[in-house]
Scaffold this active site. Structure first.
Site, short mmCIF file in Angstrom:
data_model
loop_
_atom_site.label_atom_id
_atom_site.label_comp_id
_atom_site.label_asym_id
_atom_site.label_seq_id
_atom_site.Cartn_x
_atom_site.Cartn_y
_atom_site.Cartn_z
CD GLU A 130 -34.90 82.68 -27.60
OE1 GLU A 130 -34.12 83.62 -27.52
OE2 GLU A 130 -34.66 81.55 -27.16
C1 NGO Z 1 -33.84 83.43 -23.47
C2 NGO Z 1 -34.07 82.14 -24.22
C3 NGO Z 1 -33.41 80.95 -23.53
C4 NGO Z 1 -31.99 81.28 -23.13
C5 NGO Z 1 -32.00 82.51 -22.25
C6 NGO Z 1 -30.59 82.90 -21.83
C7 NGO Z 1 -35.96 82.76 -23.14
C8 NGO Z 1 -37.33 82.80 -22.65
N1 NGO Z 1 -35.52 82.02 -24.14
O1 NGO Z 1 -34.97 83.45 -22.56
O2 NGO Z 1 -33.43 79.85 -24.41
O3 NGO Z 1 -31.44 80.21 -22.42
O4 NGO Z 1 -32.59 83.60 -22.88
O5 NGO Z 1 -30.54 84.02 -21.02
#
Ligand code: NGO
Length: 529
Positions: free
Chosen positions: A341
């Site tokens: 992300e």
């Molecule tokens: C995503 C995000 C995390 C969140 C999570 C919550 C990934 C790999 N990055 O997973 O920052 O905490 O969802 O479900």
């Protein structure tokens, strides 16, 4: 007599079916009273590769039972003795193995079927003894977890209980399907104490989980002391989601966690998430920001707004220092660098960042792991990608696997332990959907991503993010019983897969969790006992 022999023959014939859960409770105990007291040889999670009960026969622990160990098996023997002494009140001395096996639990290194490899074991229970054989201590440890589950649930009590302490007789041959059978704990969104992390390790080890990924940094907190950049922990670790006091592990405390895990044959995989999810670091050191200004600490749950400054040299000095100190604290082969992300890092910058950072990890002797977005960068073939998508196709991951990268399967809609079980679950998130036990169990890691061959799959991992979870009870409630489901996908051969069999075996775990004080979700899908 004749009757008993028939039953013996029958059980050999149905044993494989029993393991597969097809025949359900077909194996009959000699008397109803005994049946209440004796666990079935097949009531083990994860399902063993082979389990052949010897009907009507049991081994009983008694005050004179000894634990005999080979050299090199002493630590596993002591851990077993510690557990058994607490609940049985027996002396259970741990003594060197002298070859004579009567009224003993024997832990032997070597002489196991070669199929058991480094982490598997063979267990032979007769009315005279319990003999566990493995090639490595890790295999003996795994075998001990099976033995724990074969004893009555009260064996998990922390004070003496009344016997009998029977183990069903028979033979188990067992070894894992995948090398990586992991869970992740996010200690960044809410900090968990050293003792909470240790208790969690004890619980996951019972299901033959062999790796714990610790998510040590995120926008909301930096949780590991870095001596060359002290404000990361002292300032960046000073809060958490919701504005609580946060916290961090000193390097000594972190070593203590690593050692606690090592004794339980769990390897810690540390993660420092970058270049995104870095607000805590950016808030701690103004020079890490492109504009030279430190943002405030963050206690919300948005994602994707922070980025290290890709164009500044100080960024790579920072990464070098952090990776060096963390690698020195890490006996295991892996170091996770996040990479997910990075919405505030332009794509070209992301590639440039990874181009410079991946070699730093390798230079410090570690294999880099990253969330699957890292496939967008030129990863060295040794790097490992962690797939966390909701779909079943990902061209970039498949291409990276063709270049040699191995993949850890953490599909969010199956393995994310922070998703709610159903609309009535108070804790958790819903972005990847509701995940009941059957959803967590009902997928195939070797064939989940289209065109990704099973040979590219390193294993499975169930992440537990803690935006909504504040302590060990809440963590446990979300992990149990879904984590044992994912653990079974990682350990047991495909042929043992059966929802009906699994729900029966899982039901037998409920009374154990009650004795252990483990909070868990009483899923309506499971016939709890
Ligand atoms: C995503 C995000 C995390 C969140 C999570 C919550 C990934 C790999 N990055 O997973 O920052 O905490 O969802 O479900």
């Amino acid at each position: 007599m004749r009757h008993a022999r028939w039953r013996g023959l029958l059980s050999v014939l149905v044993a494989p079916l029993l393991v597969a859960g097809v025949a359900g409770a077909a194996w009959a105990e000699p008397t109803a009273a005994a049946a209440e007291q004796v666990t079935r040889l097949t009531d083990v999670v994860p399902a063993p590769v082979e389990a052949r009960p010897t009907p009507g026969e049991t081994f009983s622990l008694n005050p004179a039972t000894r634990i005999q160990v080979d050299r090199g098996a002493g630590d596993v023997g002591e851990q077993l003795a510690h557990l058994l002494r607490r609940s049985t009140g027996y002396w259970l001395p741990v003594v060197p193995d002298h070859g004579f096996t009567s009224n003993a639990i024997v832990l032997r290194l070597g002489g196991a079927d070669p199929r058991v490899g480094e982490e598997g074991y063979q267990l032979d229970v007769t009315r005279r003894s319990v003999v566990l054989r493995a090639n490595q201590p890790a295999g003996l440890f795994a075998g001990v977890q099976t033995l724990r589950q074969l004893l009555p649930a009260k064996v998990e009590s922390d004070r003496p209980q009344r016997g009998p302490w029977r183990v069903p007789a028979g033979q188990v041959l067992d070894y894992p399907r995948f090398a990586h059978r992991a869970t992740m704990l996010d200690v960044a969104r809410h900090f968990l104490t050293v003792d909470e992390v240790k208790a969690h390790i004890d619980r996951i080890a019972l299901y033959k989980i062999n790796r714990l990924h610790l998510h040590l940094s995120d926008d909301q907190g930096w949780r590991i002391e870095i001596k060359s950049w002290p404000r990361l922990a002292t300032y960046g670790g000073s809060t958490e989601v919701g504005g609580g006091p946060g916290g961090y592990y000193t390097q000594d405390q972190y070593r203590d966690i690593v050692e606690h895990a090592r004794r339980r044959h769990v390897t810690i995989v540390p993660e420092i998430d970058m270049p995104g999810h870095t607000n805590a670091a950016l808030a701690s050191y103004a020079e890490l920001n492109c504009d030279g200004k430190a943002p405030p600490l963050y206690t919300g749950i948005e994602v994707g707004f922070s980025s290290l400054c890709v164009g500044k040299d100080v960024t790579y000095r920072f990464v070098e220092d952090v990776v060096r100190e963390l690698a020195a604290l890490t006996p295991g082969p892996y170091l996770h660098i996040g990479g997910d992300e990075a919405h505030s890092t332009p794509p070209a910058d992301y590639q440039e960042f990874m181009r410079r950072v991946l070699p730093i990890v390798e230079r410090h002797g570690k294999t880099p792991v990253g969330w699957h977005e890292m496939a967008k960068a030129a990863t060295p073939p040794s790097a490992v990608l962690q797939y966390w998508g909701r779909g079943t196709t990902d061209r970039e991951v498949v291409e990276a696997a063709r270049r040699g990268n191995k993949v850890i399967m953490s599909p969010a809609n199956r393995t994310y332990l922070d998703m709610k079980y159903d609309p009535s679950t108070k804790l958790g998130l819903t972005w990847a959907g509701y995940i009941e036990v059957r959803d967590a169990y009902g997928w195939e890691p070797g064939g989940h991503l289209a065109d990704l061959p099973e040979s590219a799959v390193l294993g499975v991992e169930a992440p537990l993010w803690t935006e909504t979870l504040t302590d060990l009870d809440e963590v446990s409630f979300m992990a149990f019983p879904r984590l044992p489901a994912v653990a079974e996908l990682g350990w047991s051969p495909k042929v043992t897969r059966s929802w009906e069999g699994f729900r029966e075996r899982l039901a037998a775990q409920g009374p154990r969790w009650e004795r252990m004080g483990v909070a868990f979700h009483r899923s309506p899908q499971i016939p709890w006992r």
